[in-house]
Design a protein around this motif. Structure first.
Motif, PDB file in Angstrom:
ATOM      1  N   TYR A   1      43.421  33.537  26.948  1.00 40.24           N
ATOM      2  CA  TYR A   1      42.039  33.660  27.413  1.00 40.24           C
ATOM      3  C   TYR A   1      42.022  34.496  28.699  1.00 40.24           C
ATOM      4  O   TYR A   1      43.072  34.737  29.312  1.00 40.24           O
ATOM      5  CB  TYR A   1      41.420  32.285  27.671  1.00 40.24           C
ATOM      6  CG  TYR A   1      41.303  31.444  26.425  1.00 40.24           C
ATOM      7  CD1 TYR A   1      40.171  31.522  25.614  1.00 40.24           C
ATOM      8  CD2 TYR A   1      42.315  30.562  26.052  1.00 40.24           C
ATOM      9  CE1 TYR A   1      40.054  30.749  24.467  1.00 40.24           C
ATOM     10  CE2 TYR A   1      42.210  29.790  24.909  1.00 40.24           C
ATOM     11  CZ  TYR A   1      41.073  29.889  24.121  1.00 40.24           C
ATOM     12  OH  TYR A   1      40.951  29.121  22.989  1.00 40.24           O
ATOM     13  N   CYS A   2      40.831  34.914  29.115  1.00 40.73           N
ATOM     14  CA  CYS A   2      40.743  35.775  30.285  1.00 40.73           C
ATOM     15  C   CYS A   2      39.473  35.499  31.071  1.00 40.73           C
ATOM     16  O   CYS A   2      38.538  34.860  30.577  1.00 40.73           O
ATOM     17  CB  CYS A   2      40.790  37.254  29.871  1.00 40.73           C
ATOM     18  SG  CYS A   2      39.378  37.797  28.882  1.00 40.73           S
TER      19      CYS A   2
ATOM     20  N   PRO B   1      41.637  43.551  40.933  1.00 44.60           N
ATOM     21  CA  PRO B   1      42.528  44.343  40.065  1.00 44.60           C
ATOM     22  C   PRO B   1      42.477  43.834  38.632  1.00 44.60           C
ATOM     23  O   PRO B   1      42.189  42.664  38.393  1.00 44.60           O
ATOM     24  CB  PRO B   1      43.909  44.110  40.693  1.00 44.60           C
ATOM     25  CG  PRO B   1      43.801  42.757  41.329  1.00 44.60           C
ATOM     26  CD  PRO B   1      42.379  42.643  41.816  1.00 44.60           C
ATOM     27  N   CYS B   2      42.736  44.736  37.693  1.00 46.14           N
ATOM     28  CA  CYS B   2      42.807  44.352  36.282  1.00 46.14           C
ATOM     29  C   CYS B   2      44.202  43.787  36.018  1.00 46.14           C
ATOM     30  O   CYS B   2      45.208  44.481  36.188  1.00 46.14           O
ATOM     31  CB  CYS B   2      42.536  45.573  35.407  1.00 46.14           C
ATOM     32  SG  CYS B   2      42.331  45.195  33.655  1.00 46.14           S
ATOM     33  N   LEU B   3      44.280  42.516  35.622  1.00 43.69           N
ATOM     34  CA  LEU B   3      45.555  41.805  35.574  1.00 43.69           C
ATOM     35  C   LEU B   3      45.758  41.096  34.242  1.00 43.69           C
ATOM     36  O   LEU B   3      44.798  40.755  33.543  1.00 43.69           O
ATOM     37  CB  LEU B   3      45.618  40.753  36.688  1.00 43.69           C
ATOM     38  CG  LEU B   3      45.522  41.232  38.140  1.00 43.69           C
ATOM     39  CD1 LEU B   3      45.376  40.041  39.060  1.00 43.69           C
ATOM     40  CD2 LEU B   3      46.746  42.047  38.523  1.00 43.69           C
ATOM     41  N   SER B   4      47.028  40.876  33.933  1.00 40.21           N
ATOM     42  CA  SER B   4      47.373  39.957  32.843  1.00 40.21           C
ATOM     43  C   SER B   4      48.323  38.867  33.321  1.00 40.21           C
ATOM     44  O   SER B   4      48.536  37.888  32.626  1.00 40.21           O
ATOM     45  CB  SER B   4      48.022  40.723  31.678  1.00 40.21           C
ATOM     46  OG  SER B   4      49.244  41.306  32.090  1.00 40.21           O
ATOM     47  N   GLN B   5      48.901  39.034  34.495  1.00 44.70           N
ATOM     48  CA  GLN B   5      49.792  38.052  35.095  1.00 44.70           C
ATOM     49  C   GLN B   5      49.520  38.005  36.597  1.00 44.70           C
ATOM     50  O   GLN B   5      49.232  39.039  37.208  1.00 44.70           O
ATOM     51  CB  GLN B   5      51.264  38.434  34.841  1.00 44.70           C
ATOM     52  CG  GLN B   5      51.706  38.357  33.403  1.00 44.70           C
ATOM     53  CD  GLN B   5      51.708  36.931  32.869  1.00 44.70           C
ATOM     54  OE1 GLN B   5      51.829  35.973  33.649  1.00 44.70           O
ATOM     55  NE2 GLN B   5      51.581  36.781  31.561  1.00 44.70           N
ATOM     56  N   PRO B   6      49.596  36.834  37.250  1.00 42.60           N
ATOM     57  CA  PRO B   6      49.830  35.491  36.676  1.00 42.60           C
ATOM     58  C   PRO B   6      48.598  34.903  35.992  1.00 42.60           C
ATOM     59  O   PRO B   6      48.693  33.884  35.323  1.00 42.60           O
ATOM     60  CB  PRO B   6      50.233  34.662  37.900  1.00 42.60           C
ATOM     61  CG  PRO B   6      49.502  35.318  39.025  1.00 42.60           C
ATOM     62  CD  PRO B   6      49.472  36.786  38.712  1.00 42.60           C
ATOM     63  N   ILE B   7      47.419  35.510  36.188  1.00 51.07           N
ATOM     64  CA  ILE B   7      46.244  35.132  35.428  1.00 51.07           C
ATOM     65  C   ILE B   7      45.697  36.388  34.771  1.00 51.07           C
ATOM     66  O   ILE B   7      45.966  37.511  35.215  1.00 51.07           O
ATOM     67  CB  ILE B   7      45.159  34.475  36.300  1.00 51.07           C
ATOM     68  CG1 ILE B   7      44.614  35.474  37.336  1.00 51.07           C
ATOM     69  CG2 ILE B   7      45.673  33.210  36.978  1.00 51.07           C
ATOM     70  CD1 ILE B   7      43.415  34.964  38.107  1.00 51.07           C
TER      71      ILE B   7
ATOM     72  N   LEU C   1      42.767  38.765  34.140  1.00 53.86           N
ATOM     73  CA  LEU C   1      41.485  39.122  34.741  1.00 53.86           C
ATOM     74  C   LEU C   1      41.129  40.539  34.303  1.00 53.86           C
ATOM     75  O   LEU C   1      41.874  41.481  34.574  1.00 53.86           O
ATOM     76  CB  LEU C   1      41.582  39.033  36.266  1.00 53.86           C
ATOM     77  CG  LEU C   1      40.387  39.513  37.080  1.00 53.86           C
ATOM     78  CD1 LEU C   1      39.135  38.712  36.736  1.00 53.86           C
ATOM     79  CD2 LEU C   1      40.674  39.410  38.573  1.00 53.86           C
ATOM     80  N   ILE C   2      40.006  40.690  33.643  1.00 52.99           N
ATOM     81  CA  ILE C   2      39.574  41.971  33.115  1.00 52.99           C
ATOM     82  C   ILE C   2      38.415  42.495  33.960  1.00 52.99           C
ATOM     83  O   ILE C   2      37.409  41.797  34.146  1.00 52.99           O
ATOM     84  CB  ILE C   2      39.146  41.859  31.644  1.00 52.99           C
ATOM     85  CG1 ILE C   2      40.291  41.285  30.812  1.00 52.99           C
ATOM     86  CG2 ILE C   2      38.720  43.209  31.094  1.00 52.99           C
ATOM     87  CD1 ILE C   2      41.567  42.106  30.866  1.00 52.99           C
ATOM     88  N   THR C   3      38.555  43.702  34.455  1.00 53.18           N
ATOM     89  CA  THR C   3      37.534  44.356  35.274  1.00 53.18           C
ATOM     90  C   THR C   3      36.970  45.554  34.509  1.00 53.18           C
ATOM     91  O   THR C   3      37.572  46.021  33.532  1.00 53.18           O
ATOM     92  CB  THR C   3      38.136  44.825  36.608  1.00 53.18           C
ATOM     93  OG1 THR C   3      39.205  45.744  36.351  1.00 53.18           O
ATOM     94  CG2 THR C   3      38.676  43.630  37.390  1.00 53.18           C
TER      95      THR C   3
END
Length: 395
Positions: free
Chosen positions: A254-255, A263-269, A271-273
């Motif tokens: 999930y995101c 920032p656009c992240l996949s780790q550690p959580i 987060l889509i920007t």
């Protein structure tokens, strides 16, 4: 052997008998007195057990007369409806509450929170000493903050599909069905402290502390992180929050959605920007439009909270920065509490204006870029095959 004086002996014996009798009478009186005191204390204890208030409320005070008439609208002065106030009192009440009465203390705290005025003004409104108002406000704020883990909490695994469906509906696309929250920051005006005041001076040119919040598709806060000075960037607040450091939310698969200040992240959580402007083509532009529709729910949540507690969020809090964190947490807790009770308000327009993050766009991170590309591709992919594609054979 000298002769014994019989009369002197009898006199001494008589004196001893009388002294013993007086001692016995005195002890009996003391026993009766102790029994009487115990009986009085027992009756008082029984009375307090059934009636916690031993002070009489002055119902002639206008603000209290309005509360106890059972009919007046309490929203203008307390920002909560009458049923919500009664429910809050029921939740917070304890059998040991006494003195002014906890019901009255809740009303004093809500009145102070709704007006964010000085203790002196609240003292005049309720006819209560100013020092008592100070004690009540600080006491009840701690009591309300005790509800934080019950009212503001991350959803269980079973609720994630429902929240994802809610964000899919907000975005208008099934590409967002794995979104389970929207994140953003909010600046709360404060009176500048005597030391390190420059740390609290933000880019919007006022002194503030920051509130980072994650909400679901129904504007309920799932997580709040309050207290960083206003000069700190949103991305730094995120990276120092327990949500990020401990990877508390969202779970794998999930995101969250955030604005360009993150920032656009996949780790550690995850987060889509949105894509940075100017976008490169219709696919990115389409993704940004649908992303904004879903992400803006956090701005609506802030707008509802600000509409309810205008005096807290639209003028500088006249309390210390440390206590201001506690006050803002109470506002967030009561926001969720009111929504669950169906006590809603329309958000203020100022809070619904798009925010530019925190003045600085964060560079896109490759770790989150792949997921964003997949979401954008799924968003732009046709739902049904075009008729022209059926006219050809593909090998």
């Amino acid at each position: 052997m000298p002769p014994v004086n019989i009369s002197a002996f009898l006199l001494t014996l008589l004196q001893l008998i009388m002294l013993r009798r007086r001692i016995r009478v005195r002890r009996e009186r003391q026993r009766r007195l102790r029994r009487a005191v115990v009986a009085i204390l027992a009756r008082r204890s029984q009375t307090f057990r059934h009636q916690s208030q031993y002070c009489q409320v002055n119902r002639c005070v206008p603000v209290l007369a309005m509360c106890f008439d059972g009919q007046s609208d309490l929203r203008p002065d307390f920002r909560l409806s009458r049923p919500t106030i009664l429910h809050l009192i029921e939740i917070l009440r304890s059998p040991s509450d006494h003195g002014w009465g906890f019901d009255l203390e809740i009303l004093v705290f809500l009145f102070w929170l709704a007006s964010a005025t000085s203790y002196r003004v609240v003292s005049r409104a309720f006819g209560i000493p100013r020092s008592t108002i100070h004690d009540i406000v600080h006491k009840v704020s701690k009591t309300v903050n005790g509800l934080k883990n019950r009212v503001i909490c991350l959803p269980p695994q079973d609720d994630l599909a429902r929240i994802g469906a809610g964000f899919e509906n907000l975005a208008g696309s099934a590409a967002f069905n794995h979104v389970v929250g929207s994140i953003d920051g909010c600046h709360i005006r404060i009176k500048p402290p005597s030391h390190d005041a420059q740390c609290y001076f933000n880019r919007k040119l006022f002194y503030s502390v920051q509130m980072q919040a994650v909400c679901d598709h129904q504007c309920q806060f799932l997580d709040v992180f309050i207290g960083y000075p206003g000069s700190v960037h949103d991305s730094r607040v995120l990276k120092n929050s327990p949500l990020f450091v401990q990877s508390l939310y969202p779970p794998e698969g999930y995101c969250l959605l955030g604005d360009g200040g993150y920032p656009c992240l996949s780790q550690p959580i995850t987060l889509i920007t949105p894509y940075r402007e100017p976008v490169r083509g219709a696919v990115e532009a389409r993704f940004n439009r649908h992303h904004s529709k879903a992400r803006s729910i956090i701005e609506r949540a802030f707008g509802i909270m600000k509409a309810r507690w205008r005096s807290v969020f639209f003028k500088a809090l006249e309390v210390s920065p440390v206590f201001s964190v506690e006050v803002v947490a109470c506002c967030a807790i009561l926001h969720n509490f009111c929504l669950r009770d169906g006590d809603t308000m329309e958000p203020v327009e100022e809070a619904l204006r798009p925010d530019d993050g925190d003045g600085q766009l964060q560079p896109d991170s490759q770790c989150g870029e792949r997921l964003r590309v997949r979401m954008a591709a799924a968003l732009s992919a046709p739902v049904e095959n075009l008729p022209a594609l059926d006219d050809h054979d593909y090998i």
